[in-house]
Design a protein around this motif. Structure first.
Motif, PDB file in Angstrom:
ATOM      1  N   LYS A   1       0.829  -1.214   0.000  1.00 27.21           N
ATOM      2  CA  LYS A   1       0.000   0.000   0.000  1.00 27.21           C
ATOM      3  C   LYS A   1       0.859   1.258   0.000  1.00 27.21           C
ATOM      4  O   LYS A   1       0.519   2.271  -0.586  1.00 27.21           O
ATOM      5  N   GLY A   2       1.982   1.162   0.687  1.00 28.71           N
ATOM      6  CA  GLY A   2       2.849   2.311   0.901  1.00 28.71           C
ATOM      7  C   GLY A   2       2.896   2.639   2.383  1.00 28.71           C
ATOM      8  O   GLY A   2       1.850   2.802   3.011  1.00 28.71           O
ATOM      9  N   PHE A   3       4.090   2.700   2.921  1.00 22.33           N
ATOM     10  CA  PHE A   3       4.239   3.030   4.337  1.00 22.33           C
ATOM     11  C   PHE A   3       3.859   4.490   4.548  1.00 22.33           C
ATOM     12  O   PHE A   3       4.054   5.322   3.663  1.00 22.33           O
ATOM     13  N   PRO A   4       3.305   4.805   5.731  1.00 25.28           N
ATOM     14  CA  PRO A   4       2.983   6.211   6.006  1.00 25.28           C
ATOM     15  C   PRO A   4       4.249   7.073   6.008  1.00 25.28           C
ATOM     16  O   PRO A   4       5.356   6.561   6.196  1.00 25.28           O
ATOM     17  N   LYS A   5       4.059   8.332   5.821  1.00 18.65           N
ATOM     18  CA  LYS A   5       5.191   9.264   5.851  1.00 18.65           C
ATOM     19  C   LYS A   5       5.601   9.511   7.300  1.00 18.65           C
ATOM     20  O   LYS A   5       4.832   9.302   8.217  1.00 18.65           O
ATOM     21  N   GLY A   6       6.826   9.928   7.478  1.00 19.83           N
ATOM     22  CA  GLY A   6       7.305  10.309   8.798  1.00 19.83           C
ATOM     23  C   GLY A   6       7.926   9.166   9.579  1.00 19.83           C
ATOM     24  O   GLY A   6       8.272   8.109   9.038  1.00 19.83           O
ATOM     25  N   LYS A   7       8.048   9.403  10.862  1.00 17.81           N
ATOM     26  CA  LYS A   7       8.738   8.482  11.770  1.00 17.81           C
ATOM     27  C   LYS A   7       8.090   7.102  11.793  1.00 17.81           C
ATOM     28  O   LYS A   7       8.779   6.088  11.729  1.00 17.81           O
ATOM     29  N   LEU A   8       6.754   7.051  11.895  1.00 12.83           N
ATOM     30  CA  LEU A   8       6.066   5.764  11.945  1.00 12.83           C
ATOM     31  C   LEU A   8       6.336   4.962  10.678  1.00 12.83           C
ATOM     32  O   LEU A   8       6.603   3.758  10.746  1.00 12.83           O
ATOM     33  N   GLY A   9       6.291   5.599   9.546  1.00 11.81           N
ATOM     34  CA  GLY A   9       6.565   4.916   8.282  1.00 11.81           C
ATOM     35  C   GLY A   9       7.971   4.342   8.236  1.00 11.81           C
ATOM     36  O   GLY A   9       8.178   3.211   7.795  1.00 11.81           O
ATOM     37  N   GLU A  10       8.934   5.109   8.714  1.00 12.67           N
ATOM     38  CA  GLU A  10      10.321   4.634   8.766  1.00 12.67           C
ATOM     39  C   GLU A  10      10.439   3.427   9.696  1.00 12.67           C
ATOM     40  O   GLU A  10      11.131   2.455   9.383  1.00 12.67           O
ATOM     41  N   GLN A  11       9.749   3.508  10.827  1.00 15.46           N
ATOM     42  CA  GLN A  11       9.802   2.406  11.778  1.00 15.46           C
ATOM     43  C   GLN A  11       9.142   1.151  11.212  1.00 15.46           C
ATOM     44  O   GLN A  11       9.677   0.049  11.342  1.00 15.46           O
TER      45      GLN A  11
END
Length: 75
Positions: free
Chosen positions: A42-52
């Motif tokens: 789907k695509g990881f969310p942007k920002g810190k949560l996405g990176e994690q």
């Protein structure tokens, strides 16, 4: 010698929890693999949560989640 390993990132990653949804308050390392694959597609969310989430996906993909679990035990 700099190994490029950011231990503070891994320590924070070991303590990170899902902030919303069905898996709210679960450690990211405890998220089911299918859920991480869904985010990958789907695509990881942007920002810190996405990176994690992306990091946890890669860690699980390579069979290294024991490293995060060891950090959880000792931090």
């Amino acid at each position: 010698m700099n190994t490029g390993l950011d231990t503070s990132f891994l320590t924070k990653l070991s303590k990170a929890k899902m902030p919303f949804g069905k898996y709210k308050d679960r450690y990211l390392v405890d998220l089911p693999e299918y859920y991480l694959v869904w985010y990958k597609n789907k695509g990881f969310p942007k920002g810190k949560l996405g990176e994690q989430l992306q990091s946890i996906y890669e860690i699980k993909l390579n069979g290294l989640e024991y490293l995060i679990r060891n950090i959880q035990k000792f931090s």
